[in-house]
Design an enzyme around this catalytic site. Structure first.
Site, mmCIF file in Angstrom:
data_model
loop_
_atom_site.group_PDB
_atom_site.id
_atom_site.type_symbol
_atom_site.label_atom_id
_atom_site.label_comp_id
_atom_site.label_asym_id
_atom_site.label_seq_id
_atom_site.Cartn_x
_atom_site.Cartn_y
_atom_site.Cartn_z
ATOM 1 C CD GLU A 38 42.543 49.581 38.028
ATOM 2 O OE1 GLU A 38 41.500 50.158 37.705
ATOM 3 O OE2 GLU A 38 42.851 48.456 37.608
ATOM 4 C CG ASP A 51 44.689 52.125 34.390
ATOM 5 O OD1 ASP A 51 44.016 51.167 34.800
ATOM 6 O OD2 ASP A 51 45.767 51.971 33.759
HETATM 7 P P1 TTP Z 1 46.569 47.504 33.127
HETATM 8 O O1 TTP Z 1 46.300 48.863 33.680
HETATM 9 O O2 TTP Z 1 45.413 46.691 32.674
HETATM 10 O O3 TTP Z 1 47.570 47.605 31.898
HETATM 11 P P2 TTP Z 1 48.805 48.565 31.631
HETATM 12 O O4 TTP Z 1 48.962 49.570 32.722
HETATM 13 O O5 TTP Z 1 50.007 47.728 31.371
HETATM 14 O O6 TTP Z 1 48.433 49.267 30.281
HETATM 15 P P3 TTP Z 1 47.375 50.432 30.024
HETATM 16 O O7 TTP Z 1 48.174 51.579 29.532
HETATM 17 O O8 TTP Z 1 46.451 49.884 29.007
HETATM 18 O O9 TTP Z 1 46.691 50.713 31.330
HETATM 19 O O10 TTP Z 1 47.344 46.652 34.206
HETATM 20 C C1 TTP Z 1 48.322 47.199 35.063
HETATM 21 C C2 TTP Z 1 49.460 46.225 35.249
HETATM 22 O O11 TTP Z 1 48.980 45.001 35.783
HETATM 23 C C3 TTP Z 1 50.174 45.876 33.958
HETATM 24 O O12 TTP Z 1 51.229 46.780 33.653
HETATM 25 C C4 TTP Z 1 50.666 44.488 34.227
HETATM 26 C C5 TTP Z 1 49.685 43.892 35.212
HETATM 27 N N1 TTP Z 1 48.777 42.949 34.523
HETATM 28 C C6 TTP Z 1 49.090 41.597 34.546
HETATM 29 O O13 TTP Z 1 50.081 41.184 35.168
HETATM 30 N N2 TTP Z 1 48.274 40.729 33.861
HETATM 31 C C7 TTP Z 1 47.166 41.139 33.167
HETATM 32 O O14 TTP Z 1 46.462 40.330 32.550
HETATM 33 C C8 TTP Z 1 46.848 42.554 33.155
HETATM 34 C C9 TTP Z 1 45.655 43.039 32.388
HETATM 35 C C10 TTP Z 1 47.689 43.398 33.843
HETATM 36 MG MG MG Z 2 47.296 50.679 33.434
#
Ligand code: TTP
Ligand code: MG
Length: 357
Positions: free
Chosen positions: A109, A10
């Site tokens: 991911e 991820d």
């Molecule tokens: P995530 O992998 O949940 O978050 P992230 O990569 O930003 O942070 P982390 O380091 O905790 O993994 O989600 C991946 C992308 O998907 C995120 O950058 C933006 C998008 N996203 C949205 O648009 N809305 C949401 O509610 C979530 C959870 C993610």
């Molecule tokens: Mg992420």
């Protein structure tokens, strides 16, 4: 049979990391990517917050107006999906090479089946380090990795140490690892199921793992026993590969717009060489060949052909590309950009690889 080993990758603060890569001066700043905050009056939500912005309490899915209240000094950026998709494709291309079987789970991911590719969990941890290095080298981005005996555990593990972490959970450690987690952490337990579990006094995975099966059956029907197994870290779901959706393509802009057919065909040949090479590297056969041509200005045309059987040689690819491009060049209009794209991809030797185990 070899011990099953699954890796989940991820990306860290993905949209924000992509923006930082484009604008290095933003690196380490509190960044919020999402709707326009309009000085606190904006509607819409936060897509993601960089880790420094998370320190102010800003989170994915939060109303942008609330983010503004928590952190007016954050840098607010609009969504640039084209960029995220481009980088996501680059990341996936790197990851795919490390896997026996590969499943894209979301924009940032993916699951990698590495059973048989590494001997044990120590080997898998080494592989995880290599994966991180390769992703960083190709894209400049960091990720977090979970290693486990199945998808369920690998997914929880990748979220355990973030950012830039690796978490390995061996089969003997699964129960202990999952036990203190809120049930919501389990893949396939959504907010509704979590709510229903809470209503019968179950909030932690460990509680669910030891819950009375009769009560679970009464509450959730056939899904009840399934939930209990999940809580015990048991999951046999296979990876589902998504080759068909993928395409391989590249395009290039001329330094100076040109109507010289020779120069245009030479560029198309160069691009054909490139995508042919990539298809080879990824062990894929393809039936669909497309081109893109942009004339001076922004007028852009695409044209594709579906072959009856997979393209058999680089010569055939080049011939089809020339035939597709020819009609556009007849008028001698100056061209700014050309591209070649392969679609309808099928994994060629993948089956053989799987049979090796
Ligand atoms: P995530 O992998 O949940 O978050 P992230 O990569 O930003 O942070 P982390 O380091 O905790 O993994 O989600 C991946 C992308 O998907 C995120 O950058 C933006 C998008 N996203 C949205 O648009 N809305 C949401 O509610 C979530 C959870 C993610
Ligand atoms: Mg992420």
């Amino acid at each position: 049979m070899a011990q099953r080993i699954v890796i989940h990758v991820d990306m860290d603060q993905f949209f924000a990391a992509c923006e930082e890569r484009e604008r290095p001066e933003l690196k380490g700043k509190p960044i919020v990517v999402g709707a326009d905050p309009k000085g606190g009056k904006g509607r819409g939500v936060v897509s993601t917050a960089s880790y420094p912005a998370r320190k102010f309490g800003v989170k994915s899915g939060m109303p942008i107006s609330q983010a503004w209240k928590l952190c007016p000094q954050c840098v607010y950026l609009p969504l640039n999906f084209e960029l995220y998709v481009k980088l996501s494709n680059e990341v996936m291309e790197v990851l795919r090479k490390f896997a026996v079987k590969f499943e894209i789970w979301g924009i940032d991911e993916a699951f990698l089946e590495v059973t048989g590719k590494v001997d044990d969990f120590t080997g898998a941890e080494k592989l995880a380090k290599e994966i991180k290095k390769a992703v960083k080298a190709k894209t400049g981005l960091s990720c977090s990795i979970g290693v486990g005996p199945n998808k369920l555990v690998a997914k929880v593990a990748s979220d355990f140490r973030k950012p830039d972490g690796i978490t390995v959970v061996k089969p003997t450690e699964v129960r202990q690892f999952l036990s203190p987690m809120p049930v919501r952490k389990l893949l396939w337990i959504g907010p509704k199921t979590a709510e229903a579990l809470k209503a019968i006094g179950i909030e932690r995975v460990g509680e669910l793992a030891e819950a009375d099966p009769t009560v679970l059956f009464e509450e959730f029907g056939k899904m009840g026993p399934q939930l209990r197994l999940m809580a015990q870290g048991i999951d046999e779901s296979p990876l589902i590969e998504t080759w068909e959706a993928k395409s391989i393509g590249n395009q290039r802009t001329f330094e100076n717009d040109t109507s010289d057919e020779k120069e245009i065909f030479a560029k198309l040949d160069e691009l054909s060489d490139e995508v042919w090479g990539r298809a080879g590297e990824e062990d894929v056969a393809f039936k669909n060949i497309g081109i893109v041509i942009r004339f001076t200005g922004f007028e852009t045309h695409t044209k594709a052909r579906e072959l009856r059987k997979p393209c058999g040689s680089l010569e055939e690819l080049k011939k089809v590309v020339h035939e597709l491009a020819m009609p556009f060049l007849e008028e001698g209009r100056p061209v700014r950009l050309v591209g070649v794209r392969l679609a309808d991809l099928k994994r060629e030797k993948g089956q053989k690889k799987l049979e090796e185990f």
